[in-house]
Design a protein around this motif. Structure first.
Motif, mmCIF file in Angstrom:
data_model
loop_
_atom_site.group_PDB
_atom_site.id
_atom_site.type_symbol
_atom_site.label_atom_id
_atom_site.label_comp_id
_atom_site.label_asym_id
_atom_site.label_seq_id
_atom_site.Cartn_x
_atom_site.Cartn_y
_atom_site.Cartn_z
ATOM 1 N N LEU A 62 0.808 -1.220 0.000
ATOM 2 C CA LEU A 62 0.000 0.000 0.000
ATOM 3 C C LEU A 62 0.843 1.273 0.000
ATOM 4 O O LEU A 62 0.308 2.372 -0.073
ATOM 5 N N LEU A 63 2.151 1.141 0.061
ATOM 6 C CA LEU A 63 3.019 2.307 0.153
ATOM 7 C C LEU A 63 3.402 2.818 -1.237
ATOM 8 O O LEU A 63 4.569 3.016 -1.545
ATOM 9 N N GLN A 64 2.410 3.053 -2.040
ATOM 10 C CA GLN A 64 2.568 3.573 -3.394
ATOM 11 C C GLN A 64 1.811 4.904 -3.457
ATOM 12 O O GLN A 64 0.692 4.993 -2.954
ATOM 13 N N PRO A 65 2.379 5.923 -4.075
ATOM 14 C CA PRO A 65 1.660 7.200 -4.179
ATOM 15 C C PRO A 65 0.259 7.048 -4.778
ATOM 16 O O PRO A 65 -0.671 7.729 -4.357
ATOM 17 N N SER A 66 0.091 6.130 -5.707
ATOM 18 C CA SER A 66 -1.214 5.951 -6.349
ATOM 19 C C SER A 66 -2.231 5.307 -5.400
ATOM 20 O O SER A 66 -3.425 5.336 -5.668
ATOM 21 N N GLU A 67 -1.766 4.737 -4.285
ATOM 22 C CA GLU A 67 -2.648 4.067 -3.318
ATOM 23 C C GLU A 67 -2.961 4.938 -2.103
ATOM 24 O O GLU A 67 -3.553 4.473 -1.136
ATOM 25 N N LYS A 68 -2.575 6.225 -2.154
ATOM 26 C CA LYS A 68 -2.729 7.120 -1.007
ATOM 27 C C LYS A 68 -4.169 7.167 -0.489
ATOM 28 O O LYS A 68 -4.416 6.976 0.702
ATOM 29 N N GLN A 69 -5.137 7.414 -1.348
ATOM 30 C CA GLN A 69 -6.526 7.535 -0.908
ATOM 31 C C GLN A 69 -7.019 6.223 -0.319
ATOM 32 O O GLN A 69 -7.669 6.207 0.724
ATOM 33 N N MET A 70 -6.693 5.094 -0.959
ATOM 34 C CA MET A 70 -7.125 3.805 -0.438
ATOM 35 C C MET A 70 -6.484 3.548 0.929
ATOM 36 O O MET A 70 -7.145 3.075 1.848
ATOM 37 N N LEU A 71 -5.208 3.875 1.080
ATOM 38 C CA LEU A 71 -4.521 3.684 2.357
ATOM 39 C C LEU A 71 -5.188 4.513 3.452
ATOM 40 O O LEU A 71 -5.431 4.018 4.560
ATOM 41 N N GLU A 72 -5.497 5.752 3.157
ATOM 42 C CA GLU A 72 -6.165 6.599 4.141
ATOM 43 C C GLU A 72 -7.516 6.001 4.542
ATOM 44 O O GLU A 72 -7.868 5.979 5.730
ATOM 45 N N ASP A 73 -8.269 5.503 3.568
ATOM 46 C CA ASP A 73 -9.568 4.882 3.851
ATOM 47 C C ASP A 73 -9.403 3.626 4.696
ATOM 48 O O ASP A 73 -10.184 3.380 5.623
ATOM 49 N N LEU A 74 -8.389 2.818 4.389
ATOM 50 C CA LEU A 74 -8.156 1.589 5.147
ATOM 51 C C LEU A 74 -7.723 1.894 6.577
ATOM 52 O O LEU A 74 -8.123 1.194 7.515
ATOM 53 N N ILE A 75 -6.917 2.924 6.753
ATOM 54 C CA ILE A 75 -6.504 3.306 8.111
ATOM 55 C C ILE A 75 -7.724 3.749 8.913
ATOM 56 O O ILE A 75 -7.911 3.339 10.061
ATOM 57 N N ALA A 76 -8.572 4.567 8.316
ATOM 58 C CA ALA A 76 -9.788 5.009 9.004
ATOM 59 C C ALA A 76 -10.663 3.802 9.355
ATOM 60 O O ALA A 76 -11.198 3.717 10.469
ATOM 61 N N ALA A 77 -10.816 2.860 8.426
ATOM 62 C CA ALA A 77 -11.638 1.671 8.679
ATOM 63 C C ALA A 77 -11.045 0.821 9.796
ATOM 64 O O ALA A 77 -11.772 0.308 10.654
ATOM 65 N N ALA A 78 -9.720 0.660 9.809
ATOM 66 C CA ALA A 78 -9.070 -0.129 10.858
ATOM 67 C C ALA A 78 -9.204 0.557 12.218
ATOM 68 O O ALA A 78 -9.430 -0.108 13.236
#
Length: 113
Positions: A62-78
């Motif tokens: 998930l540490l890809q610039p293109s995955e930033k929004q998804m990573l933020e969403d996953l962190i919020a969900a976790a």
């Protein structure tokens, strides 16, 4: 029949016992851990049953610039998953403590929450 002074003293002793039990329960809740998970385990959040965040683990994929929004969403969900689990553990622990106490229906402890 007990005098009014004896009844007041008994009530004060009961209140002190409940206060001590509450302090012990709060200390226990800060030691119990839960883990919030999202994205099928790509993001995990460790927290205490009181909701204090202990750690965050993010899968390297998930540490890809293109995955930033998804990573933020996953962190919020976790985080939300961890908070929900912390609330469940906290409620279970508090109900153990209040079992047998003659409290009215719907009465919640501690008073400040």
């Amino acid at each position: 029949m007990k005098s009014l002074d004896e009844m007041i003293a008994a009530a004060q002793n009961a209140a002190q016992t409940i206060q001590t039990q509450m302090e012990q329960a709060q200390a226990t809740l800060d030691k119990l851990e839960v883990e919030g998970v999202s994205g099928g385990g790509l993001v995990t959040i460790r927290a205490t049953a009181k909701g204090r965040i202990i750690g965050v683990n993010i899968d390297e994929s998930l540490l890809q610039p293109s995955e930033k929004q998804m990573l933020e969403d996953l962190i919020a969900a976790a985080l939300n998953d961890a908070r929900s689990k912390a609330d469940s553990v906290s409620n279970a622990e508090m109900s153990k403590m209040t079992q047998g106490l003659p409290l009215p229906a719907g009465f919640k402890l501690p008073f400040g929450n």
